[in-house]
Enzyme design. Sequence first.
Site, PDB file in Angstrom:
ATOM      1  N   CYS A 148     -22.381 -13.853 -39.814  1.00  0.00           N
ATOM      2  CA  CYS A 148     -21.563 -14.915 -40.366  1.00  0.00           C
ATOM      3  C   CYS A 148     -20.949 -14.452 -41.678  1.00  0.00           C
ATOM      4  O   CYS A 148     -21.612 -13.860 -42.522  1.00  0.00           O
ATOM      5  CB  CYS A 148     -22.322 -16.211 -40.639  1.00  0.00           C
ATOM      6  SG  CYS A 148     -23.026 -16.938 -39.171  1.00  0.00           S
ATOM      7  N   ARG A 190     -18.719  -9.559 -39.408  1.00  0.00           N
ATOM      8  CA  ARG A 190     -20.025 -10.208 -39.525  1.00  0.00           C
ATOM      9  C   ARG A 190     -20.272 -11.231 -38.404  1.00  0.00           C
ATOM     10  O   ARG A 190     -21.360 -11.787 -38.302  1.00  0.00           O
ATOM     11  CB  ARG A 190     -20.131 -10.923 -40.873  1.00  0.00           C
ATOM     12  CG  ARG A 190     -19.957 -10.006 -42.052  1.00  0.00           C
ATOM     13  CD  ARG A 190     -20.065 -10.766 -43.347  1.00  0.00           C
ATOM     14  NE  ARG A 190     -21.397 -11.246 -43.563  1.00  0.00           N
ATOM     15  CZ  ARG A 190     -22.365 -10.560 -44.133  1.00  0.00           C
ATOM     16  NH1 ARG A 190     -22.140  -9.336 -44.559  1.00  0.00           N
ATOM     17  NH2 ARG A 190     -23.559 -11.066 -44.290  1.00  0.00           N
ATOM     18  N   TRP A 223     -21.440 -16.069 -36.300  1.00  0.00           N
ATOM     19  CA  TRP A 223     -22.211 -15.370 -35.264  1.00  0.00           C
ATOM     20  C   TRP A 223     -23.326 -16.334 -34.909  1.00  0.00           C
ATOM     21  O   TRP A 223     -24.222 -16.597 -35.710  1.00  0.00           O
ATOM     22  CB  TRP A 223     -22.772 -14.063 -35.808  1.00  0.00           C
ATOM     23  CG  TRP A 223     -23.439 -13.207 -34.771  1.00  0.00           C
ATOM     24  CD1 TRP A 223     -22.853 -12.269 -33.977  1.00  0.00           C
ATOM     25  CD2 TRP A 223     -24.835 -13.183 -34.435  1.00  0.00           C
ATOM     26  NE1 TRP A 223     -23.789 -11.684 -33.155  1.00  0.00           N
ATOM     27  CE2 TRP A 223     -25.017 -12.225 -33.416  1.00  0.00           C
ATOM     28  CE3 TRP A 223     -25.945 -13.891 -34.876  1.00  0.00           C
ATOM     29  CZ2 TRP A 223     -26.249 -11.954 -32.842  1.00  0.00           C
ATOM     30  CZ3 TRP A 223     -27.185 -13.619 -34.309  1.00  0.00           C
ATOM     31  CH2 TRP A 223     -27.330 -12.657 -33.309  1.00  0.00           C
ATOM     32  N   ASN A 243     -24.662 -19.027 -43.920  1.00  0.00           N
ATOM     33  CA  ASN A 243     -25.020 -17.798 -43.216  1.00  0.00           C
ATOM     34  C   ASN A 243     -26.533 -17.665 -43.313  1.00  0.00           C
ATOM     35  O   ASN A 243     -27.061 -17.614 -44.418  1.00  0.00           O
ATOM     36  CB  ASN A 243     -24.309 -16.618 -43.893  1.00  0.00           C
ATOM     37  CG  ASN A 243     -24.885 -15.268 -43.518  1.00  0.00           C
ATOM     38  OD1 ASN A 243     -25.425 -15.101 -42.444  1.00  0.00           O
ATOM     39  ND2 ASN A 243     -24.763 -14.308 -44.403  1.00  0.00           N
ATOM     40  N   GLU A 290     -28.164   7.827 -29.731  1.00  0.00           N
ATOM     41  CA  GLU A 290     -27.043   7.267 -30.491  1.00  0.00           C
ATOM     42  C   GLU A 290     -25.757   7.271 -29.658  1.00  0.00           C
ATOM     43  O   GLU A 290     -24.985   6.313 -29.685  1.00  0.00           O
ATOM     44  CB  GLU A 290     -26.871   8.069 -31.801  1.00  0.00           C
ATOM     45  CG  GLU A 290     -25.697   7.689 -32.682  1.00  0.00           C
ATOM     46  CD  GLU A 290     -25.676   6.233 -33.150  1.00  0.00           C
ATOM     47  OE1 GLU A 290     -26.667   5.512 -32.982  1.00  0.00           O
ATOM     48  OE2 GLU A 290     -24.626   5.815 -33.665  1.00  0.00           O
ATOM     49  N   LYS A 327     -23.648   3.932 -28.656  1.00  0.00           N
ATOM     50  CA  LYS A 327     -22.214   3.730 -28.914  1.00  0.00           C
ATOM     51  C   LYS A 327     -21.515   3.255 -27.651  1.00  0.00           C
ATOM     52  O   LYS A 327     -20.718   2.332 -27.680  1.00  0.00           O
ATOM     53  CB  LYS A 327     -21.537   5.035 -29.382  1.00  0.00           C
ATOM     54  CG  LYS A 327     -21.842   5.530 -30.776  1.00  0.00           C
ATOM     55  CD  LYS A 327     -21.398   4.632 -31.882  1.00  0.00           C
ATOM     56  CE  LYS A 327     -22.382   3.594 -32.194  1.00  0.00           C
ATOM     57  NZ  LYS A 327     -23.242   3.484 -33.235  1.00  0.00           N
ATOM     58  N   GLU A 375     -22.580  -0.373 -26.656  1.00  0.00           N
ATOM     59  CA  GLU A 375     -22.125  -1.369 -27.624  1.00  0.00           C
ATOM     60  C   GLU A 375     -20.669  -1.764 -27.405  1.00  0.00           C
ATOM     61  O   GLU A 375     -20.329  -2.930 -27.479  1.00  0.00           O
ATOM     62  CB  GLU A 375     -22.187  -0.789 -29.050  1.00  0.00           C
ATOM     63  CG  GLU A 375     -23.501  -0.894 -29.749  1.00  0.00           C
ATOM     64  CD  GLU A 375     -23.421  -0.303 -31.151  1.00  0.00           C
ATOM     65  OE1 GLU A 375     -23.861  -0.969 -32.082  1.00  0.00           O
ATOM     66  OE2 GLU A 375     -22.921   0.826 -31.321  1.00  0.00           O
ATOM     67  N   HIS A 394     -39.672  11.666 -15.318  1.00  0.00           N
ATOM     68  CA  HIS A 394     -40.692  10.620 -15.206  1.00  0.00           C
ATOM     69  C   HIS A 394     -40.077   9.245 -14.996  1.00  0.00           C
ATOM     70  O   HIS A 394     -40.689   8.236 -15.325  1.00  0.00           O
ATOM     71  CB  HIS A 394     -41.586  10.631 -16.453  1.00  0.00           C
ATOM     72  CG  HIS A 394     -42.277  11.936 -16.640  1.00  0.00           C
ATOM     73  ND1 HIS A 394     -43.296  12.364 -15.821  1.00  0.00           N
ATOM     74  CD2 HIS A 394     -42.063  12.951 -17.516  1.00  0.00           C
ATOM     75  CE1 HIS A 394     -43.694  13.571 -16.196  1.00  0.00           C
ATOM     76  NE2 HIS A 394     -42.957  13.945 -17.223  1.00  0.00           N
ATOM     77  N   LYS A 427     -22.066  -6.857 -37.385  1.00  0.00           N
ATOM     78  CA  LYS A 427     -22.360  -5.629 -38.123  1.00  0.00           C
ATOM     79  C   LYS A 427     -23.574  -5.789 -39.024  1.00  0.00           C
ATOM     80  O   LYS A 427     -24.351  -4.868 -39.202  1.00  0.00           O
ATOM     81  CB  LYS A 427     -21.149  -5.244 -38.947  1.00  0.00           C
ATOM     82  CG  LYS A 427     -21.340  -3.935 -39.647  1.00  0.00           C
ATOM     83  CD  LYS A 427     -20.108  -3.108 -39.653  1.00  0.00           C
ATOM     84  CE  LYS A 427     -20.386  -1.701 -40.064  1.00  0.00           C
ATOM     85  NZ  LYS A 427     -20.956  -0.894 -38.986  1.00  0.00           N
TER      86      LYS A 427
HETATM   87  C1  G6P Z   1     -26.333  -3.956 -36.223  1.00  0.00           C
HETATM   88  C2  G6P Z   1     -25.083  -3.101 -36.196  1.00  0.00           C
HETATM   89  C3  G6P Z   1     -25.468  -1.633 -36.024  1.00  0.00           C
HETATM   90  C4  G6P Z   1     -26.452  -1.213 -37.099  1.00  0.00           C
HETATM   91  C5  G6P Z   1     -27.671  -2.123 -37.153  1.00  0.00           C
HETATM   92  C6  G6P Z   1     -28.515  -1.864 -38.384  1.00  0.00           C
HETATM   93  O1  G6P Z   1     -26.926  -3.938 -34.982  1.00  0.00           O
HETATM   94  O2  G6P Z   1     -24.214  -3.515 -35.171  1.00  0.00           O
HETATM   95  O3  G6P Z   1     -24.304  -0.836 -36.094  1.00  0.00           O
HETATM   96  O4  G6P Z   1     -26.861   0.100 -36.853  1.00  0.00           O
HETATM   97  O5  G6P Z   1     -27.255  -3.486 -37.218  1.00  0.00           O
HETATM   98  O6  G6P Z   1     -27.766  -2.186 -39.528  1.00  0.00           O
HETATM   99  P1  G6P Z   1     -27.955  -1.576 -40.953  1.00  0.00           P
HETATM  100  O7  G6P Z   1     -26.881  -2.211 -41.784  1.00  0.00           O
HETATM  101  O8  G6P Z   1     -29.329  -1.964 -41.401  1.00  0.00           O
HETATM  102  O9  G6P Z   1     -27.814  -0.106 -40.854  1.00  0.00           O
END
Ligand code: G6P
Length: 612
Positions: free
Chosen positions: A2, A27, A73, A99, A485, A489, A492, A508, A607
């Site tokens: 938010c 956000r 959000w 928020n 990672e 990506k 997501e 496994h 985010k």
């Molecule tokens: C959310 C974001 C990710 C991020 C994670 C941790 O899920 O979408 O991109 O890696 O939060 O956030 P931070 O700000 O603690 O790295």
Amino acid sequence: MCGIVAYIGPQEAYPIIIKGLKRLEYRGYDSAGIALLNESLSILKKEGKVLDLEVFTKGKSTVGNIGIGHTRWATHGVPCDRNAHPHQSNSGNLAIIHNGIIENYASLQAELIQRGYTFESDTDTEVLLNLIEDIQKEEKVSIEEAVRIALNQVIGAYAIVILDKREPNKLVAARKGSPLVIGIGKDEYFVASDASPIIEHTKKVVYLNDEEIAVLHRGGSLEIKTLGNVKKSPYIHKLEMQLETIEKGGYEHFMLKEIYEQPQVILDCMRGRMNAEQGWIRLGGINEFSTRINNAKRIIITACGTSWHSGLIAEYLIEELARVPVEVEYASEFRYRNPIISEKDVVIAISQSGETADTLSAIQIAKEKQALIYGICNVIGSSIARASHAGSYTHAGPEIGVASTKAFSVQVTILTLLALQLAQSKGTISQSRLRQILYEMETIPNKVKEALKTNDKVKELAAKYKDAQNFLYLGRGLCFPIALEGALKLKEISYIHAEGYPAAEMKHGPIALIDENMPVLFIATNKSAHEKIVSNIQEVKARKGKVIAIINEGDSIISDLADDYIEIPETDELLSPLVSIVPLQLLAYHIALMRGCNVDQPRNLAKSVTVE
Ligand code: G6P
């Protein structure tokens, strides 16, 4: 999660708030709304993005010099017009944006219902607002005093801004656990979840602390007091952020811009912190605590999402170079499992935003158990940075694309430096090996630049594989966290199911999924595991899986075997994550784009996750 923006001053509030909300849309983007006060209080809100709100407000009156806006959000209540913020109190006098989460909302709501209050939305926010209204009425106090009394009854997290129709020269803001910044202009104030909506209006800001309430008087003073009613003098910071850093700068998406910024931000992150020729590393944030850090019996790394992946890389690096045992924990699990921690442990918290609720709580627990907290954050002045004893900023500038890219690279850069500095202090690395790695680190920004040149080839592969339903990402050693990672990506932003796995562990379980429709992406840049990864590739080929390999330039053994391959410049194996992640970020980007997904604002994600 938010985003909140508010304005009070001589200008029209609407355009300032709308622009600010667009900056904060990373956000959350389920619904958006705005409340404006002129003679009357008008609330305009709509399910969807800020753009939908703008369309909705066309032709309607948006006049007012005081206003509050929100991009949501959803936590309590599905995304819909009714649950969108701002919310209005029963009397119609108060409006709020919020928020966070009010955890004891149900008991508060039950009491309010008994007292005759009704609720239009399914949100916890509306409960808080009516609680404030009830206190204001019963106790005959000002809005700020009612807010103070109400917040003393609340359990949970919040950043709120409230306006009262009967007091049109005043805004009241408060925070606990969710960020809030106040911008101070000429006869005007701005309030926002971060500095990005404020930067073009003023560089003077005050970061509100937890359990503080601010009263912003139009053309007058800014008063701050605590929930315990103690007056505080506002500490004014000067913003260092530049406006260009929060704009797209000619790129189609923030994510692409941020991917392309990586050579520069890695360089910025290393600058002044190491010197290969002289063979030193200096992470300033460690100095004061170097004895404790060097003598740590154990290092615990805690983080979420992408930041957790950089923690996994650090585990390999710190154990390999400095020979200290490392544990990497999801912050959300760590905080709830009564972890064994002592004053001999160092806890590293990694967070781009510095606001992730689980990570923040994890370090609070570790602090209570006397561990030293070392924070690695990107956002300056963020809650995790402030709650840490020691720390390093990653200096990547604002990251706006919801999928993290450049923040990951600088986290890995800092963690590599940390591992090297620890190794040097503990004498677990020879000076010649240290200098060899540092010299190689200096070449990384250029190697990342070279890796970005794979973009066209990656685009071709994206076109070929964009319709896959599943993807497997495999790697060994340091390539395993990169597999995780890369898979994160892809899922997501393209909504393709993707799993990262240690390449050898594949047999496994995930091997059962492999058939001619399954693309399997191997990160095969670590020479020490070359033969073994070749065997894993053979295992996939034998089951007709489609192999895409990320390889070092000139690796003809794997390029001959793979269906498709992408060559990247070779580097020291310990530094390879910084280069090999690049084509995976690009692949996710192009596949998402080709599938018509919203790259910067993927569905359901936000985010900055300030709820647990
Ligand atoms: C959310 C974001 C990710 C991020 C994670 C941790 O899920 O979408 O991109 O890696 O939060 O956030 P931070 O700000 O603690 O790295």
